[in-house]
Each structure stands twice: as structure tokens, then as C-alpha cells.
Design a protein around this motif. Structure first.
Motif, PDB file in Angstrom:
ATOM      1  N   PHE A 302       0.837  -1.196   0.000  1.00  0.00           N
ATOM      2  CA  PHE A 302       0.000   0.000   0.000  1.00  0.00           C
ATOM      3  C   PHE A 302       0.876   1.252   0.000  1.00  0.00           C
ATOM      4  O   PHE A 302       0.632   2.202  -0.757  1.00  0.00           O
ATOM      5  N   LEU A 303       1.895   1.264   0.862  1.00  0.00           N
ATOM      6  CA  LEU A 303       2.804   2.411   0.909  1.00  0.00           C
ATOM      7  C   LEU A 303       3.586   2.555  -0.387  1.00  0.00           C
ATOM      8  O   LEU A 303       3.820   3.673  -0.870  1.00  0.00           O
ATOM      9  N   GLY A 304       4.010   1.418  -0.955  1.00  0.00           N
ATOM     10  CA  GLY A 304       4.759   1.474  -2.205  1.00  0.00           C
ATOM     11  C   GLY A 304       3.937   2.018  -3.360  1.00  0.00           C
ATOM     12  O   GLY A 304       4.414   2.863  -4.133  1.00  0.00           O
ATOM     13  N   GLU A 305       2.709   1.552  -3.496  1.00  0.00           N
ATOM     14  CA  GLU A 305       1.846   2.054  -4.565  1.00  0.00           C
ATOM     15  C   GLU A 305       1.548   3.540  -4.377  1.00  0.00           C
ATOM     16  O   GLU A 305       1.555   4.310  -5.350  1.00  0.00           O
ATOM     17  N   ALA A 306       1.284   3.940  -3.132  1.00  0.00           N
ATOM     18  CA  ALA A 306       1.000   5.360  -2.881  1.00  0.00           C
ATOM     19  C   ALA A 306       2.211   6.229  -3.186  1.00  0.00           C
ATOM     20  O   ALA A 306       2.091   7.310  -3.780  1.00  0.00           O
ATOM     21  N   SER A 307       3.394   5.768  -2.799  1.00  0.00           N
ATOM     22  CA  SER A 307       4.601   6.558  -3.038  1.00  0.00           C
ATOM     23  C   SER A 307       4.938   6.658  -4.523  1.00  0.00           C
ATOM     24  O   SER A 307       5.636   7.591  -4.940  1.00  0.00           O
ATOM     25  N   CYS A 308       4.450   5.732  -5.339  1.00  0.00           N
ATOM     26  CA  CYS A 308       4.694   5.790  -6.784  1.00  0.00           C
ATOM     27  C   CYS A 308       3.612   6.565  -7.529  1.00  0.00           C
ATOM     28  O   CYS A 308       3.907   7.288  -8.494  1.00  0.00           O
ATOM     29  N   LEU A 309       2.357   6.444  -7.113  1.00  0.00           N
ATOM     30  CA  LEU A 309       1.254   7.031  -7.876  1.00  0.00           C
ATOM     31  C   LEU A 309       0.956   8.482  -7.500  1.00  0.00           C
ATOM     32  O   LEU A 309       0.638   9.298  -8.368  1.00  0.00           O
ATOM     33  N   ILE A 310       1.035   8.808  -6.217  1.00  0.00           N
ATOM     34  CA  ILE A 310       0.686  10.173  -5.800  1.00  0.00           C
ATOM     35  C   ILE A 310       1.612  11.216  -6.427  1.00  0.00           C
ATOM     36  O   ILE A 310       1.141  12.240  -6.933  1.00  0.00           O
ATOM     37  N   PRO A 311       2.941  11.031  -6.448  1.00  0.00           N
ATOM     38  CA  PRO A 311       3.784  12.045  -7.116  1.00  0.00           C
ATOM     39  C   PRO A 311       3.618  12.107  -8.630  1.00  0.00           C
ATOM     40  O   PRO A 311       4.058  13.081  -9.247  1.00  0.00           O
ATOM     41  N   THR A 312       3.013  11.094  -9.237  1.00  0.00           N
ATOM     42  CA  THR A 312       2.882  11.077 -10.701  1.00  0.00           C
ATOM     43  C   THR A 312       1.420  11.218 -11.145  1.00  0.00           C
ATOM     44  O   THR A 312       1.063  10.758 -12.228  1.00  0.00           O
ATOM     45  N   LYS A 313       0.581  11.842 -10.321  1.00  0.00           N
ATOM     46  CA  LYS A 313      -0.793  12.091 -10.739  1.00  0.00           C
ATOM     47  C   LYS A 313      -0.852  13.018 -11.941  1.00  0.00           C
ATOM     48  O   LYS A 313      -1.810  12.978 -12.717  1.00  0.00           O
ATOM     49  N   ASP A 314       0.179  13.870 -12.095  1.00  0.00           N
ATOM     50  CA  ASP A 314       0.199  14.765 -13.247  1.00  0.00           C
ATOM     51  C   ASP A 314       0.314  13.998 -14.554  1.00  0.00           C
ATOM     52  O   ASP A 314      -0.198  14.442 -15.586  1.00  0.00           O
TER      53      ASP A 314
END
Length: 348
Positions: A302-314
Motif C-alpha cells: 500500500f505504501l509502495g503504490e502510494a509513493s509511486c502514484l501520488i507524485p505522478t498524478k500529473d
């Protein structure tokens, strides 16, 4: 050396067995470093692809206000924030065991195959969104592939060290290319000054197909490694069937549900909801047929997916805005073709 030191620790008295790492800590750290470098290369090349498409669209469209806004949003993190994010992803991938990483790889492979079959005319938009969503899955694919390929090697740490050094070099080169494109591509491509920018100008359209081919090869190898790693934990075919049957049913239902959600919700919100649903379903499955270590590793996912997807929402928003622009251009072309068709019919 690490295994020699750990052998003296009384883990059986103080630390439960399911809290210990599956492999040597040095090997796990090097595998996580390779996975984080792969994620960095993917993000850098995706941003280069989007910036190239924006520059090409600006040449054919005089109204460039929306493109400038997107170009501002697709600037990457720099400095300390970038390094902290990189080492955080490295730590997450090092902690996640090979068993859960294999499950993440199989789930993503099934989702990619089913999505590509049903994408239809939106295949280009689907590919861009799928590449953004595949960041953490790509890291898991690299870690479980390395675990499988170097299993039983006498000099495993040396092989992983060489792989980590090569991955670090490729990640740095991709980051430098991205910063060069952001700062100098428009100037160099217009004046035919830089060899890198000229090559991107002539063959930049092949960046996305190249990424797709690389991902297909990576996940093909990782899929075979994942099946082998998971089957190592079963003593008989009955235990394997008891595990694979609910896993296949769960993955199929999750894929169907996530495809419906992506058509109903905005792209970024649908992606975040899909992460929660598929990892939540995987956790429920591991609570029934897995181990406590698997549940802990899924929480780390969960932490890994969040750390990858949240900064790349753009990147997801850029893909969605590109789809809207393609739709408006399609409507304009249709409106232009209709009067011509009516004129031909009246002449007849």
C-alpha cells in the motif's frame, strides 16, 4: 557476512519468524535498488514522451495555453525530495518479500492483458495510463526476477551489485535526458543544434512503443519467475490447487470491477480506487490461504503504490487531457467532413 551476524541473533525468542526477511538483507537491498532504478527510468522516459508530444502539438496549434499548463505540471521533483522518494521506494521494495511481489506481478499482468484486449480505439490512452500504473509492479517484477535468476548462486551479492550499478547508471542517464529536454529541447530542436534533441525530433515517436516492448519483456520474464517462486512454497499439487483457484477467481473479479470503475470515474481517482480495491482483495485472500508475513508485505505494498502514484498524478491527468484534446480534434474533423458529404450528395 550479514547472514553470519544474523545467525547469532536470538530471533526465535524476541522476533517472530514471519517478521524476518526472506533473503539476505544485503541481497534484498540491492534488489530493491534495482527495482527503484527501473521505476525512475520509466517515469523519466514517460515525462520525455509527454513533453515531446506537447511540443509537437504546439507546432500544429496556435492556441497553446492548455499545453503550457500541462508542461508546467509535468516537471519532475528535484534535489532532496527526489532522493528521499527514491530511497523510500528502495526500502519498500527491499522489505516486500518475493512471494507477495510475485502476486503483484501476476495481478498486473492479468490486468494488462485483459485491458489491452478491451481497450479498442482508446489503446494509446490506455497504454499511457497503464505505464503510469505499472511503476510499483515494475519494481516488484525486477525484484522477483532477480530473486529467481540468482537463486542458488555462490556469488549472488556480486551479481546483484553489478546489476544495481548498471541500473543506477541507466537511471541517472534517463534523469539527465529528462532535464535536458525540459530546459533545452525547444531551443535546440528549432535551431538544429543538439544531436540528442535532433534525434528526439526525428524518432521521438518511438519512445512509447519502446517502453511498451520493454515492459512486455520484463513482465514475461517476471511472470515465469513469479509462478516458480509461488510454487516453491507448496509440497503437493493439492495445496497448489487450493491456492491458485481462489487467487484466479479473485483476480478475474477485480479486473472486471476495475475496468468498470475506470469508465465511470476520472482517471486519477479511478487509479487510486483500483489500488485500494485490488490490494484489499489480495489481503483478504492472504488472510485465508496465506501467511502473516504475506499480510505484512501487502501492507507495505500500500505504501509502495502510494509513493509511486501520488507524485505522478500529473502524468495521469496529462493522459486524460490528451484524450480530451484528441476528442475535440475528432469532432472538428467530423464537422468539416459533413458539409462536404452533403455537397457531394446534392451534386448527385
Amino acid at each position: 557476512m550479514f547472514s553470519f551476524i544474523i545467525s547469532f541473533l536470538p530471533t526465535s525468542y524476541f522476533i517472530p519468524g514471519w517478521l524476518t526477511l526472506d533473503a539476505n538483507p544485503l541481497d534484498s537491498l540491492l534488489q530493491g535498488l534495482v527495482g527503484a532504478c527501473g521505476i525512475s527510468v520509466l517515469c523519466s522516459l514517460l515525462r520525455v514522451h509527454l513533453l515531446l508530444e506537447e511540443s509537437w502539438s504546439e507546432k500544429h496549434d496556435k492556441n497553446t495555453s492548455s499545453e503550457r499548463k500541462t508542461s508546467h505540471q509535468t516537471r519532475p521533483k528535484t534535489g532532496l525530495a527526489e532522493m528521499l522518494h527514491f530511497f523510500f521506494v528502495t526500502g519498500i521494495l527491499a522489505i516486500v518479500g518475493s512471494r507477495v511481489a510475485s502476486l503483484v506481478v501476476l495481478e498486473f499482468s492479468l490486468r494488462a492483458v485483459s485491458g489491452s484486449v478491451t481497450a479498442g480505439p482508446e489503446s494509446r490512452k490506455f497504454l499511457q495510463q497503464l505505464l503510469v500504473q505499472s511503476q510499483f509492479s515494475l519494481g516488484c517484477a525486477l525484484t522477483c526476477s532477480l530473486c529467481f535468476l540468482h537463486e542458488g548462486s555462490s556469488q549472488r551479492w556480486l551479481c546483484l551489485l553489478l546489476a544495481a550499478g548498471l541500473s543506477w547508471f541507466l537511471a541517472r542517464q534517463a534523469t539527465r535526458l529528462l532535464h535536458h529536454v525540459i530546459a533545452l529541447y525547444k531551443l535546440h530542436s528549432s535551431q538544429r543544434y543538439c544531436g540528442i534533441c535532433i534525434s528526439l525530433l526525428t524518432s521521438g515517436s518511438s519512445v512509447l512503443p519502446m517502453l511498451c516492448r520493454a515492459m512486455i519483456i520484463t513482465f514475461s520474464v517476471a511472470g515465469l519467475a513469479a509462478v516458480s517462486i509461488i510454487n516453491q512454497h507448496f509440497l503437493s499439487a493439492t495445496e497448489a490447487l487450493r491456492f491458485w483457484t481462489p487467487l484466479t477467481i479473485c483476480y478475474t473479479l477485480l479486473v472486471v470491477y476495475m475496468q468498470e470503475e475506470q469508465h465511470r470515474l476520472p482517471s486519477s481517482q479511478a487509479v487510486l480506487n483500483a489500488v485500494m480495491v485490488r490490494l484489499g482483495g489480495l489481503m483478504v485472500l492472504m488472510l485465508t490461504v496465506g501467511r502473516w508475513a504475506d499480510v505484512l508485505h501487502i501492507l507495505m505494498c500500500f505504501l509502495g503504490e502510494a509513493s509511486c502514484l501520488i507524485p505522478t498524478k500529473d502524468l495521469l491527468d496529462a493522459a486524460a487531457s490528451q484524450e480530451e484534446e484528441d476528442y475535440t480534434h475528432y469532432v472538428k474533423r467530423e464537422r468539416q467532413h459533413r458539409p462536404r458529404a452533403h455537397e457531394k450528395e446534392n451534386k448527385r
